[in-house]
Design a protein around this motif. Structure first.
Motif, PDB file in Angstrom:
ATOM      1  N   ARG A  11       0.938  -1.203  -0.038  1.00  0.00           N
ATOM      2  CA  ARG A  11       0.006  -0.164  -0.127  1.00  0.00           C
ATOM      3  C   ARG A  11       0.893   1.181   0.049  1.00  0.00           C
ATOM      4  N   VAL A  12       0.678   2.045  -0.709  1.00  0.00           N
ATOM      5  CA  VAL A  12       1.580   3.409  -1.391  1.00  0.00           C
ATOM      6  C   VAL A  12       0.616   4.477  -0.656  1.00  0.00           C
ATOM      7  N   PHE A  13       1.186   5.305   0.405  1.00  0.00           N
ATOM      8  CA  PHE A  13       0.261   6.469   0.832  1.00  0.00           C
ATOM      9  C   PHE A  13       1.156   7.530   0.227  1.00  0.00           C
ATOM     10  N   VAL A  14       0.555   8.571  -0.303  1.00  0.00           N
ATOM     11  CA  VAL A  14       1.137   9.735  -1.129  1.00  0.00           C
ATOM     12  C   VAL A  14       0.509  10.802  -0.195  1.00  0.00           C
ATOM     13  N   GLY A  15       1.373  11.679   0.397  1.00  0.00           N
ATOM     14  CA  GLY A  15       1.124  12.665   1.042  1.00  0.00           C
ATOM     15  C   GLY A  15       1.461  13.918   0.158  1.00  0.00           C
ATOM     16  N   VAL A  16       0.565  14.951   0.315  1.00  0.00           N
ATOM     17  CA  VAL A  16       0.650  16.078  -0.284  1.00  0.00           C
ATOM     18  C   VAL A  16       0.268  17.342   0.611  1.00  0.00           C
ATOM     19  N   GLN A  17       1.167  18.250   0.707  1.00  0.00           N
ATOM     20  CA  GLN A  17       1.059  19.262   1.639  1.00  0.00           C
ATOM     21  C   GLN A  17       0.221  20.377   0.867  1.00  0.00           C
ATOM     22  N   LYS A  18      -0.861  20.806   1.366  1.00  0.00           N
ATOM     23  CA  LYS A  18      -1.720  21.676   0.830  1.00  0.00           C
ATOM     24  C   LYS A  18      -1.525  23.119   1.387  1.00  0.00           C
ATOM     25  N   LEU A  19      -1.024  23.913   0.822  1.00  0.00           N
ATOM     26  CA  LEU A  19      -0.691  25.312   1.310  1.00  0.00           C
ATOM     27  C   LEU A  19      -1.864  26.043   1.355  1.00  0.00           C
ATOM     28  N   VAL A  20      -2.041  26.972   2.334  1.00  0.00           N
ATOM     29  CA  VAL A  20      -2.957  28.037   2.388  1.00  0.00           C
ATOM     30  C   VAL A  20      -2.440  29.362   2.235  1.00  0.00           C
ATOM     31  N   VAL A  61      -2.840   2.464  -4.092  1.00  0.00           N
ATOM     32  CA  VAL A  61      -2.136   3.932  -4.050  1.00  0.00           C
ATOM     33  C   VAL A  61      -3.371   4.706  -3.426  1.00  0.00           C
ATOM     34  N   GLU A  62      -2.971   5.425  -2.337  1.00  0.00           N
ATOM     35  CA  GLU A  62      -3.961   6.642  -1.740  1.00  0.00           C
ATOM     36  C   GLU A  62      -3.295   7.746  -1.671  1.00  0.00           C
ATOM     37  N   ILE A  63      -3.795   8.948  -2.417  1.00  0.00           N
ATOM     38  CA  ILE A  63      -3.371  10.206  -2.431  1.00  0.00           C
ATOM     39  C   ILE A  63      -4.125  11.042  -1.483  1.00  0.00           C
ATOM     40  N   VAL A  64      -3.479  11.692  -0.374  1.00  0.00           N
ATOM     41  CA  VAL A  64      -4.242  12.274   0.727  1.00  0.00           C
ATOM     42  C   VAL A  64      -3.523  13.676   0.623  1.00  0.00           C
ATOM     43  N   SER A  65      -4.228  14.877   0.835  1.00  0.00           N
ATOM     44  CA  SER A  65      -3.831  16.259   0.588  1.00  0.00           C
ATOM     45  C   SER A  65      -4.234  16.991   1.743  1.00  0.00           C
ATOM     46  N   GLY A  66      -3.489  17.979   2.585  1.00  0.00           N
ATOM     47  CA  GLY A  66      -4.097  18.772   3.471  1.00  0.00           C
ATOM     48  C   GLY A  66      -2.784  19.178   4.245  1.00  0.00           C
ATOM     49  N   PRO A  67      -2.862  19.694   5.456  1.00  0.00           N
ATOM     50  CA  PRO A  67      -1.840  20.434   6.281  1.00  0.00           C
ATOM     51  C   PRO A  67      -0.711  19.239   6.463  1.00  0.00           C
ATOM     52  N   PHE A  68       0.342  19.377   6.384  1.00  0.00           N
ATOM     53  CA  PHE A  68       1.040  17.975   6.472  1.00  0.00           C
ATOM     54  C   PHE A  68       1.180  17.396   7.971  1.00  0.00           C
TER      55      PHE A  68
END
Length: 283
Positions: free
Chosen positions: A41-50, A96-103
């Protein structure tokens, strides 16, 4: 004595999207999953900037932030496709799961998801203030699983036979070795390295006692002692593992308090940043 074998059936790989996202952890996870016949399982983390509030140029700032976020999402989608293609070529079952938000939130969710895996695989951090440090820390302290921090300096290994243990007699070190033996049943030689001159080990479990335990499990257990001579322990351990051509360094996490490690540096921080050999850690 015949050694009882175990093997991992589920692996988790946590990837942080950044400029020039490294692929070392992903490729190492695929190699291990292929060798073990494990699910990955690959978890891809995306830091979402504000966009910060500003009375001047707010629209322009918002536009720039939106563009950065969009580019990060596109890179995450591209990495997911790369993971699917390389895993498919290796015959690895993948999700694969892509999740974005505050890191901080992304890292916590990734660590929680990793609890359903036998091993968590991550990339090295680049200094104590890198957000990858947050991902490693969450994996170590919240997943309840051993964490493999992959060095970009070595090609992926599919079979681990020789490990170097940074021994301090602690419960964390013992747990790390036990985890390594479960995840990598191909291990044949365990070299227990005691580095003198760094801290008092008088009350710790003697390395010889643990070596006898390993020998009864059918392993070759080798005892080695090296004088640090004033050098940082992580530097000595890293150099020794390279010289011995070890497949893996195994270590307990955070020998000092986490605040002490962060402020002054320590074995955990140094190994997760600079080790030339991949490191398996448990807490």
């Amino acid at each position: 004595m015949t050694r009882l074998l175990s093997k991992a059936v589920d692996l988790a790989c946590l990837v942080r999207i950044t400029e020039g996202t490294p692929l070392a952890a992903l490729r190492q996870a695929i190699a291990l999953a292929a060798a073990a016949g494990a699910h990955l399982r690959v978890f891809v983390g995306v830091q979402k900037l504000v966009a910060p509030y500003t009375p001047f140029g707010g629209a322009m700032t918002g536009s720039i932030v939106a563009e950065v976020n969009q580019r990060a999402e596109q890179e995450a989608a591209s990495l997911a496709e790369t993971a699917r293609a390389e895993a498919g070529a290796a015959g690895v079952a993948l999700e694969v799961e892509i999740v974005s938000g505050p890191f901080a939130e992304v890292a916590m969710r990734a660590a929680h998801a990793a609890r359903a895996a036998d091993l968590v695989v991550v990339d090295q951090q680049h200094g104590a203030l890198d957000t990858a440090e947050m991902l490693i820390e969450e994996a170590l302290f919240r997943s309840g699983r051993p964490v493999l921090i992959v060095s970009p300096n070595r090609p992926p290994v599919s079979e681990v036979k020789r490990i170097i243990v940074g021994w301090d007699g602690s419960a964390h070190a013992v747990r790390a070795v036990s985890d390594a033996l479960f995840v990598f049943p191909t291990i044949e030689t365990v070299e227990i390295l005691t580095i003198s001159g760094e801290k008092d080990l008088a009350s710790a479990l003697p390395a010889a006692d643990f070596a006898r335990h390993l020998a009864r499990r059918g392993l070759e257990a080798v005892l080695t002692s090296v004088d640090a001579k004033g050098r940082p322990v992580a530097e000595v351990l890293n150099e020794y593992a390279t010289t011995r051509k070890a497949d893996l360094i195994v270590s307990g996490a955070f020998g000092h308090s986490r605040l002490w490690e962060f402020l002054l540096g320590g074995v955990t921080v140094e190994l997760t940043s600079n080790a030339k050999t991949s490191v398996l850690m448990s807490y």
